[in-house]
Design a protein around this motif. Structure first.
Motif, PDB file in Angstrom:
ATOM      1  N   LEU A  43       0.824  -1.215   0.000  1.00  0.00           N
ATOM      2  CA  LEU A  43       0.000   0.000   0.000  1.00  0.00           C
ATOM      3  C   LEU A  43       0.854   1.258   0.000  1.00  0.00           C
ATOM      4  CD1 LEU A  43      -2.845  -0.834   2.553  1.00  0.00           C
ATOM      5  CD2 LEU A  43      -3.111  -0.418   0.103  1.00  0.00           C
ATOM      6  N   LEU A  44       1.991   1.188   0.651  1.00  0.00           N
ATOM      7  CA  LEU A  44       2.861   2.365   0.732  1.00  0.00           C
ATOM      8  C   LEU A  44       3.386   2.794  -0.638  1.00  0.00           C
ATOM      9  CD1 LEU A  44       4.926   1.472   3.927  1.00  0.00           C
ATOM     10  CD2 LEU A  44       3.195   3.276   3.704  1.00  0.00           C
ATOM     11  N   TYR A  45       3.449   1.873  -1.582  1.00  0.00           N
ATOM     12  CA  TYR A  45       4.003   2.178  -2.898  1.00  0.00           C
ATOM     13  C   TYR A  45       2.955   2.628  -3.912  1.00  0.00           C
ATOM     14  CZ  TYR A  45       8.297   0.246  -1.092  1.00  0.00           C
ATOM     15  OH  TYR A  45       9.429   0.038  -0.325  1.00  0.00           O
ATOM     16  N   LEU A  46       1.681   2.623  -3.534  1.00  0.00           N
ATOM     17  CA  LEU A  46       0.643   3.075  -4.448  1.00  0.00           C
ATOM     18  C   LEU A  46       0.642   4.601  -4.532  1.00  0.00           C
ATOM     19  CD1 LEU A  46      -2.361   0.760  -3.461  1.00  0.00           C
ATOM     20  CD2 LEU A  46      -0.764   0.483  -5.361  1.00  0.00           C
ATOM     21  N   SER A  47       0.325   5.101  -5.712  1.00  0.00           N
ATOM     22  CA  SER A  47       0.250   6.556  -5.890  1.00  0.00           C
ATOM     23  C   SER A  47      -1.026   7.078  -5.237  1.00  0.00           C
ATOM     24  CB  SER A  47       0.240   6.900  -7.386  1.00  0.00           C
ATOM     25  OG  SER A  47      -0.969   6.449  -7.967  1.00  0.00           O
ATOM     26  N   ASP A  48      -1.070   8.388  -5.044  1.00  0.00           N
ATOM     27  CA  ASP A  48      -2.260   9.002  -4.452  1.00  0.00           C
ATOM     28  C   ASP A  48      -3.489   8.767  -5.331  1.00  0.00           C
ATOM     29  OD1 ASP A  48      -0.883   9.889  -2.221  1.00  0.00           O
ATOM     30  OD2 ASP A  48      -0.411  11.842  -3.098  1.00  0.00           O
ATOM     31  N   ALA A  49      -3.298   8.775  -6.651  1.00  0.00           N
ATOM     32  CA  ALA A  49      -4.420   8.524  -7.562  1.00  0.00           C
ATOM     33  C   ALA A  49      -4.945   7.101  -7.395  1.00  0.00           C
ATOM     34  CB  ALA A  49      -3.985   8.765  -9.004  1.00  0.00           C
ATOM     35  N   ILE A 109      -9.259   3.363  -4.782  1.00  0.00           N
ATOM     36  CA  ILE A 109      -9.725   2.322  -3.859  1.00  0.00           C
ATOM     37  C   ILE A 109     -10.306   2.907  -2.571  1.00  0.00           C
ATOM     38  CG2 ILE A 109      -8.195   0.551  -4.776  1.00  0.00           C
ATOM     39  CD1 ILE A 109      -6.354   0.976  -2.383  1.00  0.00           C
ATOM     40  N   GLY A 110     -10.408   4.230  -2.520  1.00  0.00           N
ATOM     41  CA  GLY A 110     -11.079   4.878  -1.391  1.00  0.00           C
ATOM     42  C   GLY A 110     -10.232   5.048  -0.144  1.00  0.00           C
ATOM     43  N   ALA A 126      -3.037   9.134   4.605  1.00  0.00           N
ATOM     44  CA  ALA A 126      -3.046   8.983   6.070  1.00  0.00           C
ATOM     45  C   ALA A 126      -3.579   7.595   6.479  1.00  0.00           C
ATOM     46  CB  ALA A 126      -3.880  10.080   6.707  1.00  0.00           C
ATOM     47  N   ASP A 127      -4.621   7.127   5.762  1.00  0.00           N
ATOM     48  CA  ASP A 127      -5.141   5.783   6.040  1.00  0.00           C
ATOM     49  C   ASP A 127      -4.059   4.725   5.832  1.00  0.00           C
ATOM     50  OD1 ASP A 127      -7.701   6.814   6.517  1.00  0.00           O
ATOM     51  OD2 ASP A 127      -8.354   6.472   4.438  1.00  0.00           O
ATOM     52  N   VAL A 128      -3.321   4.868   4.742  1.00  0.00           N
ATOM     53  CA  VAL A 128      -2.280   3.897   4.404  1.00  0.00           C
ATOM     54  C   VAL A 128      -1.161   3.940   5.438  1.00  0.00           C
ATOM     55  CG1 VAL A 128      -0.493   3.338   2.721  1.00  0.00           C
ATOM     56  CG2 VAL A 128      -2.815   3.854   1.961  1.00  0.00           C
ATOM     57  N   GLU A 129      -0.765   5.118   5.838  1.00  0.00           N
ATOM     58  CA  GLU A 129       0.306   5.232   6.826  1.00  0.00           C
ATOM     59  C   GLU A 129      -0.102   4.645   8.170  1.00  0.00           C
ATOM     60  OE1 GLU A 129       1.565   9.314   6.780  1.00  0.00           O
ATOM     61  OE2 GLU A 129       2.432   9.112   4.769  1.00  0.00           O
ATOM     62  N   ASN A 130      -1.371   4.862   8.543  1.00  0.00           N
ATOM     63  CA  ASN A 130      -1.867   4.271   9.793  1.00  0.00           C
ATOM     64  C   ASN A 130      -1.899   2.747   9.700  1.00  0.00           C
ATOM     65  OD1 ASN A 130      -2.240   6.692  11.150  1.00  0.00           O
ATOM     66  ND2 ASN A 130      -4.350   6.914  10.460  1.00  0.00           N
ATOM     67  N   GLU A 131      -2.328   2.243   8.554  1.00  0.00           N
ATOM     68  CA  GLU A 131      -2.394   0.788   8.370  1.00  0.00           C
ATOM     69  C   GLU A 131      -0.981   0.190   8.352  1.00  0.00           C
ATOM     70  OE1 GLU A 131      -4.253  -2.815   8.087  1.00  0.00           O
ATOM     71  OE2 GLU A 131      -5.215  -0.880   8.395  1.00  0.00           O
ATOM     72  N   ALA A 132      -0.068   0.841   7.675  1.00  0.00           N
ATOM     73  CA  ALA A 132       1.308   0.329   7.567  1.00  0.00           C
ATOM     74  C   ALA A 132       2.041   0.389   8.906  1.00  0.00           C
ATOM     75  CB  ALA A 132       2.073   1.111   6.514  1.00  0.00           C
ATOM     76  N   ALA A 133       1.614   1.265   9.787  1.00  0.00           N
ATOM     77  CA  ALA A 133       2.269   1.383  11.096  1.00  0.00           C
ATOM     78  C   ALA A 133       1.848   0.283  12.069  1.00  0.00           C
ATOM     79  CB  ALA A 133       1.972   2.756  11.691  1.00  0.00           C
ATOM     80  N   LYS A 134       0.800  -0.461  11.730  1.00  0.00           N
ATOM     81  CA  LYS A 134       0.344  -1.522  12.624  1.00  0.00           C
ATOM     82  C   LYS A 134       1.318  -2.682  12.618  1.00  0.00           C
ATOM     83  CE  LYS A 134      -4.669  -1.031  11.992  1.00  0.00           C
ATOM     84  NZ  LYS A 134      -5.855  -1.780  11.499  1.00  0.00           N
ATOM     85  N   PRO A 135       1.471  -3.344  13.748  1.00  0.00           N
ATOM     86  CA  PRO A 135       2.292  -4.568  13.783  1.00  0.00           C
ATOM     87  C   PRO A 135       1.631  -5.654  12.930  1.00  0.00           C
ATOM     88  CG  PRO A 135       1.788  -3.810  16.008  1.00  0.00           C
ATOM     89  CD  PRO A 135       0.979  -2.978  15.077  1.00  0.00           C
ATOM     90  N   PHE A 136       2.413  -6.575  12.422  1.00  0.00           N
ATOM     91  CA  PHE A 136       1.924  -7.602  11.514  1.00  0.00           C
ATOM     92  C   PHE A 136       0.846  -8.484  12.127  1.00  0.00           C
ATOM     93  CE2 PHE A 136       5.613  -9.335  13.633  1.00  0.00           C
ATOM     94  CZ  PHE A 136       5.188 -10.573  14.048  1.00  0.00           C
ATOM     95  N   TRP A 137       0.842  -8.639  13.438  1.00  0.00           N
ATOM     96  CA  TRP A 137      -0.123  -9.554  14.054  1.00  0.00           C
ATOM     97  C   TRP A 137      -1.483  -8.895  14.289  1.00  0.00           C
ATOM     98  CZ3 TRP A 137       4.068  -7.623  16.745  1.00  0.00           C
ATOM     99  CH2 TRP A 137       3.790  -6.769  17.803  1.00  0.00           C
TER     100      TRP A 137
END
Length: 79
Positions: free
Chosen positions: A50-56, A61-62, A66-77
């Protein structure tokens, strides 16, 4: 000669008793463990992608950056 004395009932070792339940049926814990590890790896990979997707693309995908950064900051479990 003396009569034979009765022998006390000595429990015989049983192959199934006294064994470590962890090793009695490995597939009962190996399969779920492997599935969990694979799920965690897939979750980590998707969050990194997700971090590598462009803003467009994120807009399509809605999701916001900020959503992506919050999701990527979560631990894998964490789901």
């Amino acid at each position: 000669m003396r009569p034979a004395r009765p022998q006390p009932d000595i429990p015989r070792p049983d192959a199934t008793k006294g064994t470590d339940p962890l090793w009695s049926a490995p597939s009962k814990w190996i399969d779920p463990t492997i599935r969990t590890l694979l799920r965690w790896e897939d979750r980590r990979r998707q969050r990194r992608a997700l971090l590598y997707l462009s803003d467009a693309m994120l807009k399509d995908i809605g999701l916001s950056r900020a959503d992506v950064e919050n999701e990527a900051a979560k631990p894998f479990w964490m789901p």
